[in-house]
Design an enzyme around this catalytic site. Structure first.
Site, mmCIF file in Angstrom:
data_model
loop_
_atom_site.group_PDB
_atom_site.id
_atom_site.type_symbol
_atom_site.label_atom_id
_atom_site.label_comp_id
_atom_site.label_asym_id
_atom_site.label_seq_id
_atom_site.Cartn_x
_atom_site.Cartn_y
_atom_site.Cartn_z
ATOM 1 N N THR A 1 0.838 -1.212 0.000
ATOM 2 C CA THR A 1 0.000 0.000 0.000
ATOM 3 C C THR A 1 0.867 1.254 0.000
ATOM 4 O O THR A 1 0.590 2.220 -0.715
ATOM 5 C CB THR A 1 -0.945 0.003 1.210
ATOM 6 O OG1 THR A 1 -1.778 -1.158 1.150
ATOM 7 C CG2 THR A 1 -1.821 1.250 1.234
ATOM 8 N N CYS A 2 1.939 1.220 0.766
ATOM 9 C CA CYS A 2 2.830 2.376 0.886
ATOM 10 C C CYS A 2 3.505 2.693 -0.440
ATOM 11 O O CYS A 2 3.652 3.856 -0.814
ATOM 12 C CB CYS A 2 3.883 2.107 1.958
ATOM 13 S SG CYS A 2 3.202 1.576 3.550
#
Length: 182
Positions: free
Chosen positions: A54-55
């Site tokens: 996600t990052c």
């Protein structure tokens, strides 16, 4: 968190220094909370780890892409904090091709702990990491706070939405509109 002063912390960073020569011309440089935040209005976001899905796929790239929009709302800088060391953060920034967002290594987790956002992620093999959050900081003081729901150790999910750059921009724009119409 709104109105809270950021904790005084020294971050151990690695800075490129061509005068050193060689294939890895970096030197250690200590930076303080004041070096990053004093006299500026910044957006800062913190995430569980460099190179994580996600990052790396959404949060960091979207802040990078939307930098100009943040500037148009009075934001001077965008910082990303992660409980990773300077070597990891520098490699991640290079891999992401960053030109706008600045990465802050919180290798020991001291800043994250003092912000009250350090969580255990042993269930993922991460150890101690940051809960995902974002904030608008004005001269070292929290102006706006965006924390993902479900703050807990060993959380089974990785919520993402509150700390998304699009959400921050929406809230900043709404505040500006409120001030103009007042």
């Amino acid at each position: 968190m709104i109105g809270k002063r950021l904790p005084a912390v020294t971050f151990r960073t690695r800075v490129r220094d061509e005068s050193l020569g060689g294939s890895n011309p970096y030197r250690w440089e200590d930076k303080t909370t004041d070096d990053y935040f004093k006299g500026k209005r910044v957006a800062v976001f913190s995430l569980p780890g460099a190179f994580t899905p996600t990052c790396s796929t959404f949060q960091l790239p979207d802040f990078e892409k939307l930098f100009g929009e943040f500037q148009s709302k009075g934001i001077d800088e965008i910082y990303c904090v992660s409980v990773n060391d300077a070597f990891v953060m520098n490699a991640w920034g290079k891999q992401q091709g960053l030109t706008n967002v600045k990465l802050i290594p919180d290798g020991s987790g001291e800043f994250t702990r003092k912000m009250g956002m350090l969580v255990c992620k042993d269930n993922l093999g991460f150890g101690m990491r940051s809960w995902r959050y974002a904030a608008i900081i004005d001269d070292g003081t929290v102006e706006a706070w965006f924390e993902e729901p479900g703050f807990s150790d060993n959380c089974e999910s990785d919520p993402y939405g509150e700390s998304a750059p699009q959400n921050l921009l929406e809230k900043i724009t709404a505040r500006i509109d409120e001030r103009v119409s007042a």
